[in-house]
Design a protein around this motif. Structure first.
Motif, mmCIF file in Angstrom:
data_model
loop_
_atom_site.group_PDB
_atom_site.id
_atom_site.type_symbol
_atom_site.label_atom_id
_atom_site.label_comp_id
_atom_site.label_asym_id
_atom_site.label_seq_id
_atom_site.Cartn_x
_atom_site.Cartn_y
_atom_site.Cartn_z
ATOM 1 N N GLU A 212 -11.478 4.975 3.960
ATOM 2 C CA GLU A 212 -11.587 3.878 2.991
ATOM 3 C C GLU A 212 -13.041 3.675 2.555
ATOM 4 O O GLU A 212 -13.329 3.474 1.379
ATOM 5 N N ASN B 262 0.838 -1.206 0.000
ATOM 6 C CA ASN B 262 0.000 0.000 0.000
ATOM 7 C C ASN B 262 0.874 1.259 0.000
ATOM 8 O O ASN B 262 1.733 1.437 0.870
ATOM 9 N N ASP B 263 0.648 2.140 -0.969
ATOM 10 C CA ASP B 263 1.443 3.370 -1.077
ATOM 11 C C ASP B 263 1.289 4.267 0.149
ATOM 12 O O ASP B 263 2.248 4.930 0.560
ATOM 13 N N GLN B 264 0.063 4.295 0.718
ATOM 14 C CA GLN B 264 -0.170 5.130 1.904
ATOM 15 C C GLN B 264 0.668 4.649 3.081
ATOM 16 O O GLN B 264 1.200 5.463 3.858
ATOM 17 N N ASP B 265 0.802 3.318 3.230
ATOM 18 C CA ASP B 265 1.642 2.765 4.299
ATOM 19 C C ASP B 265 3.102 3.156 4.089
ATOM 20 O O ASP B 265 3.805 3.527 5.031
ATOM 21 N N VAL C 223 -9.133 6.260 9.482
ATOM 22 C CA VAL C 223 -8.655 5.517 8.307
ATOM 23 C C VAL C 223 -9.750 4.646 7.720
ATOM 24 O O VAL C 223 -9.932 4.573 6.499
ATOM 25 N N TYR D 71 3.568 6.725 4.981
ATOM 26 C CA TYR D 71 3.466 6.927 6.433
ATOM 27 C C TYR D 71 4.774 6.533 7.129
ATOM 28 O O TYR D 71 5.274 7.263 7.994
#
Length: 363
Positions: free
Chosen positions: A192, A145-148, A188, A151
């Motif tokens: 989603e 996941n790019d968001q992870d 979060v 972060y």
């Protein structure tokens, strides 16, 4: 002379295809979640529970088909108001059921995400890193996941002065706990859910606009103690609003097409939405001067008004219009609040409308 009447429109095909799409997308989401469980859940507990939901949802899809597409309304007559309410009650029960399923699925998703963090922690070799930068890169590589990834990168950059004096075990545990807390947070999960709703309705900006207020309310519930209840309420309200807006839009297209086919000219500028009253106005004119006006409401009802006729000649136009709607598979109720008005009333009413128009244009 003028004739005004109010009716209820029901677009069965559009309404139930909308609910079916909601079920189909949820089934796809569950299948993807099961695949995710297979990669992280050795016990198989989550997978088994989610598979139960999947089977129940498939039964709901079968029930929807049996009670809608296999029970067609006759296109020869107006629908009874009782039939309309029966159909709406059925749709309401389906929305309620789907909202409950969605709430359970996202609750499982939350648990699966936490489990995923724990598995990554167990599988990670903390002894291979040489410095903070190599640990950061190794951690980032573990996530799809790019968001992870963003972060983790941001966390290292922001807390570098704190992390530099910690051991690899301490750093990794700190990041994992932080990620678990983040992924399980209301903020979060809400993000989603809203993102998935927008994806579901992405083909229609008017529908996305219709659910905007519900989405904003959900996004603000970061500290809610009844978040599952809030999620379910969002699913219920957003799906109903989206369905109503999509159906009304389809109804407007069919009304315009029907009125044109019975001899009226409808210009694009004469189809407009009153945002403050949440209704759409349609104006049509004949070359001989007669007019037809429509107000299409969100609740499925519409008001039509025919003016400029001698006697009750407008009745034949109204009947031809209703017949056209049926040809487009759009059903209507018997008229209620039907009124006939004499030319004097029409002239006075038109004078009032014109004076308002002039007043607005001079502003």
């Amino acid at each position: 002379m003028s004739m005004s009447a109010e009716e209820i429109l029901i677009n069965c095909e559009k309404q139930f295809s909308f609910i079916k799409k909601d079920i189909d997308v949820l089934i796809e989401y569950i299948i993807e979640l099961i695949s995710q469980c297979e990669q992280i859940d050795n016990s198989g507990f989550y997978k088994k529970e989610i598979e139960k939901l999947l089977e129940q949802l498939k039964r709901e899809k079968t029930d929807l088909a049996k009670n809608t597409y296999e029970r067609e309304l006759s296109s020869d007559t107006h629908i009874a108001i009782e039939t309309y309410h029966e159909i709406q009650r059925f749709a309401e029960r389906k929305r309620e059921t789907i909202a409950e399923f969605k709430t359970q699925v996202y609750s499982f998703k939350k648990d699966v995400l936490i489990k995923e963090q724990e598995n990554i922690l167990k599988a990670f070799n903390k002894d291979i890193f040489k410095d903070l930068n190599s640990l950061k890169n190794e951690l980032i590589a573990k996530y799809k996941n790019d968001q992870d990834k963003i972060y983790i990168k941001k966390m290292f950059e922001t807390n570098q002065h704190k992390l530099i004096n910690k051991t690899s075990d301490q750093i990794y545990s700190l990041i994992m706990e932080d990620l678990k807390e983040l992924k399980a947070s209301n903020q979060v999960i809400a993000k989603e859910i809203i993102g998935d709703s927008i994806q579901l309705y992405k083909e229609d900006l008017d529908v996305i606009k219709a659910i905007k207020d519900s989405a904003n309310k959900l996004s603000l519930l970061k500290e809610s103690k009844n978040f599952q209840k809030d999620i379910k309420q969002y699913f219920l309200s957003s799906s109903k609003l989206a369905e109503q807006e999509a159906i009304r839009k389809d109804n407007v297209i069919k009304i315009v097409k029907a009125i044109r086919e019975v001899g009226y000219i409808v210009k694009e500028e004469n189809i407009r939405k009153l945002e403050e009253k949440n209704m759409i106005l349609i104006h049509g004119e004949k070359l001989t001067g007669e007019t037809a006006d429509f107000v299409v409401k969100l609740d499925g009802s519409f008001v039509y008004n025919w003016e400029g006729f001698e006697g009750r000649e407008h009745d034949s136009d109204a009947q031809a219009f209703i017949k056209k709607l049926k040809e487009f598979n759009l059903h209507s109720s018997d008229e209620f609040n039907k009124q006939y008005r004499e030319p004097k009333y029409i002239a006075k009413n038109r004078q009032n409308i014109n004076s308002k128009k002039n007043k607005n244009s001079s502003k």
